[in-house]
Design a protein around this motif. Structure first.
Motif, PDB file in Angstrom:
ATOM      1  N   ASN A  61      39.225  21.446  40.913  1.00  0.00           N
ATOM      2  CA  ASN A  61      39.446  21.128  42.429  1.00  0.00           C
ATOM      3  C   ASN A  61      40.984  21.170  42.657  1.00  0.00           C
ATOM      4  O   ASN A  61      41.452  21.680  43.402  1.00  0.00           O
ATOM      5  N   LEU A  62      41.702  20.332  41.699  1.00  0.00           N
ATOM      6  CA  LEU A  62      43.219  20.258  41.625  1.00  0.00           C
ATOM      7  C   LEU A  62      43.544  21.792  41.423  1.00  0.00           C
ATOM      8  O   LEU A  62      44.630  22.428  41.954  1.00  0.00           O
ATOM      9  N   ILE A  63      43.121  22.616  40.447  1.00  0.00           N
ATOM     10  CA  ILE A  63      43.669  23.908  40.006  1.00  0.00           C
ATOM     11  C   ILE A  63      43.666  24.869  41.230  1.00  0.00           C
ATOM     12  O   ILE A  63      44.296  25.521  41.694  1.00  0.00           O
ATOM     13  N   VAL A  64      42.074  24.901  42.025  1.00  0.00           N
ATOM     14  CA  VAL A  64      41.943  25.525  43.155  1.00  0.00           C
ATOM     15  C   VAL A  64      43.042  25.262  44.189  1.00  0.00           C
ATOM     16  O   VAL A  64      43.396  26.144  44.730  1.00  0.00           O
ATOM     17  N   GLU A  65      43.147  24.069  44.366  1.00  0.00           N
ATOM     18  CA  GLU A  65      44.250  23.645  45.501  1.00  0.00           C
ATOM     19  C   GLU A  65      45.599  24.333  45.212  1.00  0.00           C
ATOM     20  O   GLU A  65      46.224  24.793  46.064  1.00  0.00           O
ATOM     21  N   GLU A  66      45.904  24.193  43.876  1.00  0.00           N
ATOM     22  CA  GLU A  66      47.372  24.700  43.539  1.00  0.00           C
ATOM     23  C   GLU A  66      47.202  26.463  43.867  1.00  0.00           C
ATOM     24  O   GLU A  66      48.220  26.454  44.283  1.00  0.00           O
ATOM     25  N   LEU A  67      46.000  26.857  43.420  1.00  0.00           N
ATOM     26  CA  LEU A  67      46.225  28.240  43.518  1.00  0.00           C
ATOM     27  C   LEU A  67      46.376  28.920  45.193  1.00  0.00           C
ATOM     28  O   LEU A  67      46.831  29.741  45.678  1.00  0.00           O
ATOM     29  N   ARG A  68      45.614  27.979  45.692  1.00  0.00           N
ATOM     30  CA  ARG A  68      45.507  28.129  47.381  1.00  0.00           C
ATOM     31  C   ARG A  68      46.955  28.038  48.063  1.00  0.00           C
ATOM     32  O   ARG A  68      47.433  28.846  48.632  1.00  0.00           O
ATOM     33  N   ALA A  69      47.680  27.167  47.374  1.00  0.00           N
ATOM     34  CA  ALA A  69      49.068  26.702  47.942  1.00  0.00           C
ATOM     35  C   ALA A  69      49.948  28.114  47.558  1.00  0.00           C
ATOM     36  O   ALA A  69      50.948  28.678  48.243  1.00  0.00           O
ATOM     37  N   LEU A  70      49.657  28.463  46.269  1.00  0.00           N
ATOM     38  CA  LEU A  70      50.580  29.672  45.699  1.00  0.00           C
ATOM     39  C   LEU A  70      50.279  30.872  46.322  1.00  0.00           C
ATOM     40  O   LEU A  70      51.131  31.790  46.600  1.00  0.00           O
ATOM     41  N   VAL A  71      49.104  31.410  47.112  1.00  0.00           N
ATOM     42  CA  VAL A  71      48.942  32.526  47.924  1.00  0.00           C
ATOM     43  C   VAL A  71      48.550  32.090  49.342  1.00  0.00           C
ATOM     44  O   VAL A  71      48.098  33.028  50.120  1.00  0.00           O
ATOM     45  N   SER A  72      49.040  31.106  49.991  1.00  0.00           N
ATOM     46  CA  SER A  72      48.762  30.608  51.242  1.00  0.00           C
ATOM     47  C   SER A  72      49.561  31.889  52.032  1.00  0.00           C
ATOM     48  O   SER A  72      49.297  31.814  53.441  1.00  0.00           O
ATOM     49  N   HIS A  73      50.556  32.390  51.708  1.00  0.00           N
ATOM     50  CA  HIS A  73      51.419  33.308  52.321  1.00  0.00           C
ATOM     51  C   HIS A  73      50.811  34.699  52.542  1.00  0.00           C
ATOM     52  O   HIS A  73      51.156  35.548  53.299  1.00  0.00           O
ATOM     53  N   LEU A  74      49.481  34.848  51.873  1.00  0.00           N
ATOM     54  CA  LEU A  74      48.948  36.184  51.880  1.00  0.00           C
ATOM     55  C   LEU A  74      47.796  35.915  52.706  1.00  0.00           C
ATOM     56  O   LEU A  74      47.063  35.283  52.302  1.00  0.00           O
ATOM     57  N   PRO A  75      47.607  36.872  53.616  1.00  0.00           N
ATOM     58  CA  PRO A  75      46.563  36.800  54.701  1.00  0.00           C
ATOM     59  C   PRO A  75      45.069  37.039  54.112  1.00  0.00           C
ATOM     60  O   PRO A  75      44.344  36.489  54.757  1.00  0.00           O
ATOM     61  N   ASN A  76      45.094  37.710  53.191  1.00  0.00           N
ATOM     62  CA  ASN A  76      43.829  38.245  52.468  1.00  0.00           C
ATOM     63  C   ASN A  76      43.327  37.736  51.132  1.00  0.00           C
ATOM     64  O   ASN A  76      43.053  38.471  50.344  1.00  0.00           O
ATOM     65  N   ALA A  77      43.880  36.339  51.111  1.00  0.00           N
ATOM     66  CA  ALA A  77      43.757  35.853  49.596  1.00  0.00           C
ATOM     67  C   ALA A  77      42.996  34.617  49.731  1.00  0.00           C
ATOM     68  O   ALA A  77      42.821  33.852  50.693  1.00  0.00           O
ATOM     69  N   GLN A  78      41.960  34.457  48.615  1.00  0.00           N
ATOM     70  CA  GLN A  78      41.385  33.237  48.538  1.00  0.00           C
ATOM     71  C   GLN A  78      41.474  32.845  46.920  1.00  0.00           C
ATOM     72  O   GLN A  78      41.641  33.541  45.972  1.00  0.00           O
ATOM     73  N   ALA A  79      40.899  31.558  46.889  1.00  0.00           N
ATOM     74  CA  ALA A  79      40.848  31.021  45.595  1.00  0.00           C
ATOM     75  C   ALA A  79      39.381  30.131  45.197  1.00  0.00           C
ATOM     76  O   ALA A  79      38.928  29.426  46.308  1.00  0.00           O
ATOM     77  N   VAL A  80      38.538  30.730  44.145  1.00  0.00           N
ATOM     78  CA  VAL A  80      37.608  30.109  43.876  1.00  0.00           C
ATOM     79  C   VAL A  80      37.396  29.484  42.480  1.00  0.00           C
ATOM     80  O   VAL A  80      38.181  30.159  41.851  1.00  0.00           O
ATOM     81  N   VAL A  81      36.326  28.706  42.381  1.00  0.00           N
ATOM     82  CA  VAL A  81      36.294  28.020  41.075  1.00  0.00           C
ATOM     83  C   VAL A  81      34.688  28.332  40.574  1.00  0.00           C
ATOM     84  O   VAL A  81      33.844  28.327  41.603  1.00  0.00           O
ATOM     85  N   ALA A  82      34.556  28.736  39.424  1.00  0.00           N
ATOM     86  CA  ALA A  82      33.058  28.893  38.826  1.00  0.00           C
ATOM     87  C   ALA A  82      33.009  28.107  37.439  1.00  0.00           C
ATOM     88  O   ALA A  82      33.747  28.494  36.747  1.00  0.00           O
ATOM     89  N   ASN A  83      31.719  27.719  37.481  1.00  0.00           N
ATOM     90  CA  ASN A  83      31.427  27.287  35.974  1.00  0.00           C
ATOM     91  C   ASN A  83      30.576  28.254  35.146  1.00  0.00           C
ATOM     92  O   ASN A  83      29.534  28.762  35.608  1.00  0.00           O
ATOM     93  N   GLY A  84      30.770  28.509  34.016  1.00  0.00           N
ATOM     94  CA  GLY A  84      30.192  29.176  33.089  1.00  0.00           C
ATOM     95  C   GLY A  84      30.886  30.151  32.065  1.00  0.00           C
ATOM     96  O   GLY A  84      32.209  29.587  31.956  1.00  0.00           O
ATOM     97  N   GLN A  85      30.341  30.721  31.227  1.00  0.00           N
ATOM     98  CA  GLN A  85      31.311  31.456  30.483  1.00  0.00           C
ATOM     99  C   GLN A  85      32.231  32.295  30.953  1.00  0.00           C
ATOM    100  O   GLN A  85      31.617  33.178  31.665  1.00  0.00           O
ATOM    101  N   PRO A  86      33.561  31.889  30.698  1.00  0.00           N
ATOM    102  CA  PRO A  86      34.539  32.835  31.474  1.00  0.00           C
ATOM    103  C   PRO A  86      34.480  34.281  31.499  1.00  0.00           C
ATOM    104  O   PRO A  86      34.473  34.933  32.907  1.00  0.00           O
TER     105      PRO A  86
END
Length: 142
Positions: free
Chosen positions: A67-92
């Motif tokens: 969750n911390l990584i996803v929050e960091e990613l969201r902050a990095l792309v907050s200036h982009l109108p069509n950006a999102q960050a998601v996290v998923a568990n499984g074989q990468p």
């Protein structure tokens, strides 16, 4: 070539951070949608002992870190109108390929090397696996 739906795989490694810069630039150049995907894998534990229990604190710690990584990613792309960050568990590699297919992405961007360590030596790199199996272009950033 123009892209409209870019998937960027992020694991926190230095090559991944460089790939993120490139994905943001491509998103801005193409006015595209950007999804930052953090795929992680919690290995299964196999034991012949019937009372092997994964401590709840471990799973909570894993979830908190992701969750911390996803929050960091969201902050990095907050200036982009069509950006999102998601996290998923499984074989990468499988998670990346499945997500790209489900979301009809037209480009995957990822770092050349991740945080795989010993697993990479034994199983092959995630980036190599994605390049070999993706039906869409894959940009590997060094």
């Amino acid at each position: 070539m123009s892209f409209t739906n870019i998937l960027m795989s992020y694991d926190g490694s230095e090559p991944s951070k460089k790939a993120l810069e490139k994905a943001i630039a491509l998103t801005e150049q193409n006015n595209a949608k950007l999804t930052l995907l953090h795929a992680y894998h919690v290995p299964s534990m196999v034991s012949t002992h019937p009372f092997l229990i994964v401590p709840p604190e471990y799973m909570t710690s894993v979830a908190d870190t992701e969750n911390l990584i996803v929050e960091e990613l969201r902050a990095l792309v907050s200036h982009l109108p069509n950006a999102q960050a998601v996290v998923a568990n499984g074989q990468p590699a499988k998670v990346i390929l499945d997500y790209a297919k489900e979301q009809q992405c037209d480009l995957i961007v990822m770092g050349s090397r991740g945080l795989g360590g010993l697993q990479e030596l034994v199983l092959g790199s995630v980036s190599h696996n994605v390049v070999q199996h993706a039906p869409i272009p894959v940009l590997i950033v060094k």
